[in-house]
Motif scaffolding. Structure first.
Motif, short mmCIF file in Angstrom:
data_model
loop_
_atom_site.label_atom_id
_atom_site.label_comp_id
_atom_site.label_asym_id
_atom_site.label_seq_id
_atom_site.Cartn_x
_atom_site.Cartn_y
_atom_site.Cartn_z
N UNK A 1 0.83 -1.19 0.00
CA UNK A 1 0.00 0.00 0.00
C UNK A 1 0.88 1.25 0.00
N UNK A 2 1.90 1.26 0.83
CA UNK A 2 2.79 2.42 0.92
C UNK A 2 3.54 2.61 -0.40
N UNK A 3 4.01 1.52 -0.98
CA UNK A 3 4.70 1.61 -2.27
C UNK A 3 3.79 2.19 -3.34
N UNK A 4 2.57 1.68 -3.43
CA UNK A 4 1.64 2.17 -4.45
C UNK A 4 1.28 3.63 -4.22
N UNK A 5 1.10 4.03 -2.96
CA UNK A 5 0.80 5.43 -2.67
C UNK A 5 1.97 6.32 -3.07
N UNK A 7 4.05 5.82 -5.41
CA UNK A 7 4.16 5.86 -6.87
C UNK A 7 3.08 6.72 -7.52
N UNK A 8 2.01 6.96 -6.83
CA UNK A 8 0.89 7.71 -7.40
C UNK A 8 1.23 9.20 -7.49
N UNK A 9 0.96 9.81 -8.64
CA UNK A 9 1.26 11.25 -8.78
C UNK A 9 0.45 12.08 -7.79
#
Length: 175
Positions: A1-5, A7-9
């Protein structure tokens, strides 16, 4: 979850919502620690039913909370929510000194819509901090509470006017 957040612009953080965060406490706690290490903010949208010890452990990694105060009488909490108002009040009081707190109340006709009750809620919140935002949301009949009409807009306007006597920020929702 932290990784995906991460990566999100333009993503500044993670909100734990749409399911009570305290029921998956371990995940929320561990993810919040990792989020803060990564420079992300965390927000909990909660009903406020959490024991004091885990709440205190989570608060250093919580930037904001929106806590439902579903009504402001012990009877409402016991009969409608199956809980205790004092537990929710403790959560609000504990969190308000450690992170940004906002409160939401769903105003249900005939159950918690008395202007006096909203005034008591606002007066209590102002005793903690006058700048705690209060969101008064309009009720619409659904699921197990389909025997009540939608909250009249006039009721919400009267409740807002009463709450503004005590609080700096009062908002109406679902209107």
């Amino acid at each position: 979850v932290v990784e995906r957040a991460g990566e999100a612009p333009n993503c500044i953080g993670i909100a734990f919502t749409y399911n009570e965060p305290s029921i998956w406490y371990e995940f929320v706690h561990e993810t919040s620690i990792l989020a803060h290490k990564a420079g992300l903010k965390t927000v909990l949208v909660t009903n406020g039913y959490i024991s004091e010890e885990p709440l205190v452990e989570l608060l250093p990694y919580t930037d904001a909370m929106n806590i439902d105060v579903k009504g402001f009488t012990p009877r409402y909490y016991e009969e409608v929510c199956g809980g205790k108002l004092e537990d929710i009040k403790r959560t609000v009081e504990t969190a308000a000194g450690r992170c940004h707190v906002e409160v939401t109340t769903l105003v249900v006709p005939g159950l918690n819509d008395a202007v006096e009750e909203i005034g008591e809620l606002a007066r209590w919140l102002s005793s903690i901090r006058k700048d705690i935002p209060l969101h008064l949301s309009r009720f619409f009949p659904r699921y197990r509470m389909n025997d009540k009409p939608p909250t009249p807009k006039e009721t919400l306007l009267a409740a807002k006017a009463e709450a503004e006597k005590y609080l700096t920020y009062v908002y109406l929702g679902n209107v």
